[in-house]
Design an enzyme around this catalytic site. Structure first.
Site, PDB file in Angstrom:
ATOM      1  N   HIS A  42       0.862  -1.195   0.000  1.00 16.30           N
ATOM      2  CA  HIS A  42       0.000   0.000   0.000  1.00 16.30           C
ATOM      3  C   HIS A  42       0.885   1.227   0.000  1.00 16.30           C
ATOM      4  O   HIS A  42       2.104   1.125   0.200  1.00 16.30           O
ATOM      5  CB  HIS A  42      -0.852   0.003   1.278  1.00 16.30           C
ATOM      6  N   HIS A 124       5.590   6.343  -0.768  1.00 19.98           N
ATOM      7  CA  HIS A 124       6.309   5.113  -1.116  1.00 19.98           C
ATOM      8  C   HIS A 124       5.495   3.882  -0.746  1.00 19.98           C
ATOM      9  O   HIS A 124       4.632   3.937   0.128  1.00 19.98           O
ATOM     10  CB  HIS A 124       7.666   5.057  -0.405  1.00 19.98           C
TER      11      HIS A 124
END
Ligand code: 2AM
Length: 175
Positions: A42, A124
């Site tokens: 995620h 990220h």
């Protein structure tokens, strides 16, 4: 008082999660670090930490009022942060919609007592944890694109030593 460890994040579609896991297996040795499970891949927008039900409800109400555009997410960058031992995928140029959404959620979180990292937000997707200090990153040239049409609130649960992220609520982005 009951609390839960929560964070707002972008979900990645399951086929993309599978592609990333395959790419990781092809490009990193088994001893490079601890792989994040496919279903857990995620992109965090705002980390809330341990949050009471009341604060969670307030932040969910604010999230439901957000009117922000969807955007295309290009994963075309990778890096290694030796201190937290994280290997990640990110964007060479983060989309404006992503930065605006994260900034809004982080500001709302901060106003409700969820301390935000003083470090600049660096979007990220964590691929490996406990990554060795010396690690060779694959050369650039990889690229995945996915359309982001919603964001979600996740709870982080640890059961028998395994971390699992559970989506508690999802909200659409404007198309
Ligand atoms: P990470 O992948 O870079 O470790 C669930 O733990 C998610 O929240 C992960 O994406 C994690 O980022 C992020 N997270 C955990 N602690 C955090 C913190 N103190 N500040 C910002 N993000 C955090």
């Amino acid at each position: 008082m009951a609390t839960q460890r929560l964070f707002f994040a972008l979900e990645l579609p399951a086929p993309l999660q599978q592609q990333l896991v395959q790419w990781r297996a092809d490009n990193f040795a088994a001893e490079a670090g601890k792989p994040v499970a496919a279903a857990n891949l995620h992109l965090t927008l705002a980390f809330l930490g341990e949050v009471s039900d009341e604060t969670s409800r307030k932040l969910q109400l604010l999230a439901s009022r957000i009117e922000q555009p969807g955007f295309a997410l290009d994963l075309d960058d990778a890096g290694h942060w030796p201190r937290p031992g994280v290997v990640w995928l990110g964007c060479q140029r983060a989309p404006r919609g992503l930065l605006q959404l994260a900034s809004l959620l982080r500001a709302q979180a901060a106003r409700h007592g969820c301390a935000q990292s003083p470090q600049p937000f660096h979007p990220h997707v964590t691929l490996l944890r406990q990554a060795a200090s010396q690690i060779a990153l694959p050369p650039r040239g990889f690229h995945w694109r996915t359309d982001i049409r919603h964001f979600a609130l996740f709870a982080s649960n640890v059961t028998r030593g395994r971390t699992r992220y559970q989506a508690l609520a999802r909200w659409p982005l404007l198309s």
